[in-house]
Design a protein around this motif. Structure first.
Motif, mmCIF file in Angstrom:
data_model
loop_
_atom_site.group_PDB
_atom_site.id
_atom_site.type_symbol
_atom_site.label_atom_id
_atom_site.label_comp_id
_atom_site.label_asym_id
_atom_site.label_seq_id
_atom_site.Cartn_x
_atom_site.Cartn_y
_atom_site.Cartn_z
ATOM 1 N N PRO A 1 74.446 -15.651 34.222
ATOM 2 C CA PRO A 1 73.489 -16.132 33.504
ATOM 3 C C PRO A 1 73.657 -15.537 32.374
ATOM 4 O O PRO A 1 74.020 -14.170 31.781
ATOM 5 C CB PRO A 1 72.163 -15.270 34.307
ATOM 6 N N VAL A 2 72.955 -16.173 30.711
ATOM 7 C CA VAL A 2 73.388 -15.360 29.456
ATOM 8 C C VAL A 2 71.747 -14.304 29.423
ATOM 9 O O VAL A 2 70.540 -14.776 30.370
ATOM 10 C CB VAL A 2 72.554 -16.994 29.124
ATOM 11 N N PRO A 3 71.768 -13.135 29.265
ATOM 12 C CA PRO A 3 70.999 -12.257 28.819
ATOM 13 C C PRO A 3 69.884 -13.011 28.290
ATOM 14 O O PRO A 3 69.869 -13.308 26.746
ATOM 15 C CB PRO A 3 71.863 -11.275 27.897
ATOM 16 N N THR A 4 68.761 -12.975 28.140
ATOM 17 C CA THR A 4 67.979 -13.603 27.918
ATOM 18 C C THR A 4 66.586 -12.617 27.791
ATOM 19 O O THR A 4 65.760 -12.082 28.665
ATOM 20 C CB THR A 4 66.723 -14.351 28.557
ATOM 21 N N ALA A 5 66.049 -13.034 26.383
ATOM 22 C CA ALA A 5 64.374 -12.225 26.596
ATOM 23 C C ALA A 5 62.876 -13.379 25.712
ATOM 24 O O ALA A 5 63.682 -13.957 25.352
ATOM 25 C CB ALA A 5 64.667 -11.155 24.636
ATOM 26 N N VAL A 6 62.075 -12.526 26.415
ATOM 27 C CA VAL A 6 61.271 -14.160 26.595
ATOM 28 C C VAL A 6 60.310 -12.898 25.427
ATOM 29 O O VAL A 6 59.593 -12.008 25.548
ATOM 30 C CB VAL A 6 60.418 -14.349 27.497
ATOM 31 N N TRP B 1 62.275 -19.340 33.923
ATOM 32 C CA TRP B 1 63.449 -19.095 33.827
ATOM 33 C C TRP B 1 64.207 -18.193 34.898
ATOM 34 O O TRP B 1 65.377 -17.883 34.960
ATOM 35 C CB TRP B 1 63.049 -18.227 32.558
ATOM 36 N N LEU B 2 63.751 -18.060 35.862
ATOM 37 C CA LEU B 2 64.202 -17.701 37.131
ATOM 38 C C LEU B 2 64.843 -17.976 38.930
ATOM 39 O O LEU B 2 65.440 -18.153 38.650
ATOM 40 C CB LEU B 2 63.211 -16.242 36.957
ATOM 41 N N ARG C 1 69.432 -13.840 37.520
ATOM 42 C CA ARG C 1 68.668 -14.148 36.399
ATOM 43 C C ARG C 1 67.914 -12.694 36.208
ATOM 44 O O ARG C 1 67.564 -12.527 34.563
ATOM 45 C CB ARG C 1 68.345 -14.763 36.388
ATOM 46 N N ARG C 2 67.466 -12.123 36.840
ATOM 47 C CA ARG C 2 65.949 -11.387 36.740
ATOM 48 C C ARG C 2 66.593 -9.913 36.012
ATOM 49 O O ARG C 2 65.748 -9.343 35.177
ATOM 50 C CB ARG C 2 65.175 -10.539 38.340
ATOM 51 N N GLU C 3 67.359 -9.913 36.595
ATOM 52 C CA GLU C 3 68.319 -8.338 35.816
ATOM 53 C C GLU C 3 69.158 -8.194 34.583
ATOM 54 O O GLU C 3 68.823 -7.319 33.683
ATOM 55 C CB GLU C 3 69.759 -7.741 36.583
ATOM 56 N N SER C 4 69.425 -10.054 34.190
ATOM 57 C CA SER C 4 69.379 -9.950 32.739
ATOM 58 C C SER C 4 68.314 -10.482 31.822
ATOM 59 O O SER C 4 68.403 -11.108 30.359
ATOM 60 C CB SER C 4 70.712 -10.962 32.855
ATOM 61 N N LEU C 5 67.145 -10.116 32.261
ATOM 62 C CA LEU C 5 65.592 -10.864 31.586
ATOM 63 C C LEU C 5 65.422 -9.392 30.272
ATOM 64 O O LEU C 5 65.297 -7.505 31.259
ATOM 65 C CB LEU C 5 64.759 -10.769 32.175
ATOM 66 N N GLU D 1 71.175 -8.704 18.163
ATOM 67 C CA GLU D 1 72.014 -8.290 18.266
ATOM 68 C C GLU D 1 72.292 -7.751 19.591
ATOM 69 O O GLU D 1 73.319 -6.935 19.682
ATOM 70 C CB GLU D 1 71.920 -6.713 17.085
ATOM 71 N N ALA D 2 71.407 -7.413 20.163
ATOM 72 C CA ALA D 2 71.719 -6.349 21.596
ATOM 73 C C ALA D 2 72.229 -7.851 22.559
ATOM 74 O O ALA D 2 72.482 -7.338 24.177
ATOM 75 C CB ALA D 2 70.244 -5.998 22.402
ATOM 76 N N GLY D 3 72.366 -8.881 22.330
ATOM 77 C CA GLY D 3 72.974 -9.678 22.687
ATOM 78 C C GLY D 3 72.335 -10.786 23.987
ATOM 79 O O GLY D 3 72.569 -11.385 24.882
ATOM 80 N N TYR D 4 70.918 -10.852 22.996
ATOM 81 C CA TYR D 4 70.247 -11.428 23.629
ATOM 82 C C TYR D 4 69.531 -12.816 23.141
ATOM 83 O O TYR D 4 69.809 -13.172 22.221
ATOM 84 C CB TYR D 4 68.806 -10.998 24.086
ATOM 85 N N ARG D 5 69.822 -14.181 24.256
ATOM 86 C CA ARG D 5 69.348 -15.343 23.492
ATOM 87 C C ARG D 5 67.798 -15.631 23.979
ATOM 88 O O ARG D 5 67.425 -14.163 24.565
ATOM 89 C CB ARG D 5 69.787 -16.984 24.652
#
Ligand code: SF4
Ligand code: SF4
Length: 368
Positions: free
Chosen positions: A110-115, A83-84, A146-150, A21-25
């Protein structure tokens, strides 16, 4: 910030839903060719349950256990590095245009990414990569984007693999910084703690229940259990013994006799940052593309200098890797380049063990 809730086992998918919902893959542990690695997941059901990793020098096996825990493994084959600091990064293109060349910088959004599932040693490695790629006068724009969207959902380790030694490097097994959410996995569910403002916002939207005293006591006991490790580096700062061993190649022969110079140790190491830049052109010569690719000090080309390979032998290559990792990093980044994840031990095809090599060198030069 000490905001935490207890999330029952059956509600784990809610973390996934809130992140989407928060927009992360969402990226998390996935089984690939018999090993766990991070991959893009479609749902919480993609995370394997009941898997335990058995690691030893040159050995990695997954075992299916009779429980429903998702994070009972210790380490993925790779950490956050791919990933970075991606293995292949286009940098720029030069095109032939009328009257000359036109240079175009390659910039990606980059696609916002949650790990999910990140461990303490890998957060420490990420902090080191941040220093390398972001500090200084020329921060790397690709890494930074990438780091800023992690977003990071970390998990406290509740057991250690035979190859782990993060206690001796001071980087684990408990997560103390760098994560947005931190989980402790119990059989009944998850203790979920916020580690950042973004994490607190996510936490507030989870259907969590109050944390009970027994949840905390059980999690604390499991975290303590993970501190039992078979390996320990002789010291966090090995500059003395490594610099003392530098010029006497007899110290490097025993390991060089076994080392295949394959570079696996550097490829899986979450802190190694060496790379090269390749120039690529189509056959018609209309353009030239500069692509950054991972490289290691085990490649001849990595030390190629005006017609001469500076580090030709396995002795010289391994010495470079170990001395940089455990000694020179102190001079560059105020700490060693090793966070004790043990990957270089597990994924070395001949089982060379960085801890054993450090111990041997300390013994041989009489220092520790
Ligand atoms: S040197 Fe080995 S144990 Fe240390 S961080 Fe790199 S891969 Fe992990
Ligand atoms: S130490 Fe092991 S993984 Fe590293 S280059 Fe030598 S053989 Fe390969």
């Amino acid at each position: 910030m000490d905001q935490s809730v207890f999330l029952p086992q059956g509600d784990f998918g809610q973390i996934f839903e809130r992140l989407r919902e928060a927009g992360y893959r969402v990226v998390g542990p996935a089984e690939q060719e018999g090993a766990l690695t991070y991959d893009v997941l479609e749902s919480a059901d993609d995370i394997p349950v009941g898997l335990v990793d058995r690691q030893a020098p040159g050995h990695y096996r997954l075992e299916q256990q009779n429980h429903r825990r998702r994070f009972d493994w210790v380490g993925t084959a790779q950490g956050l590095k791919p990933w970075l600091f991606v293995a292949e990064q286009p940098l720029w293109v030069a095109r032939e245009v009328e009257g000359g060349l036109r240079f175009e910088e390659v910039r990606e959004t980059p696609v916002p990414t949650a790990v999910i599932g990140v461990r303490a040693c890998d957060l420490a490695a990420l902090a080191l990569q941040d220093r390398h790629f972001l500090d200084g006068d020329y921060p790397d724009p690709h890494y930074r984007a990438r780091r800023e969207s992690l977003l990071l959902v970390a998990v406290n380790c509740h057991r250690s693999a035979d190859t782990c030694f993060c206690v001796s490097t001071g980087d684990g097994p408990e997560v103390t910084f760098g994560a947005d959410l931190v989980l402790d996995e119990l059989d009944q569910g998850y203790l979920v703690k916020a580690g950042s403002e973004r994490g607190a916002e996510l936490l507030a939207r989870l259907p969590g229940r109050p944390v009970r005293g027994w949840h905390k006591r059980r999690a604390k006991a499991l975290r303590k259990q993970a501190r039992t490790q078979q390996r320990a580096l002789p010291s966090r700062d090995l500059r003395g013994p490594l610099y003392a061993a530098r010029d006497d190649m007899r110290h490097w022969q025993p390991v060089a006799e076994r080392c295949l110079t394959c570079g696996n140790c550097a490829a899986v190491c979450p802190t190694c940052f060496c790379h090269r830049v390749d120039e690529e052109s189509p056959l018609d010569g209309s353009l030239s593309r500069a692509v950054r690719r991972w490289d290691t000090c085990f490649n001849d080309e990595h030390s190629y200098l005006v017609g001469h390979v500076v580090r030709k032998s396995a002795e010289h290559k391994y010495r470079q890797w170990l001395t940089h990792k455990l000694a020179i990093w102190h001079d560059q980044y105020d700490r060693s380049g090793c966070t004790g994840c043990g990957r270089c031990i597990t994924w070395c095809p001949v089982g060379i063990d960085i801890v054993e090599e450090a111990e041997r060198l300390c013994r041989e030069v009489g220092e520790s």
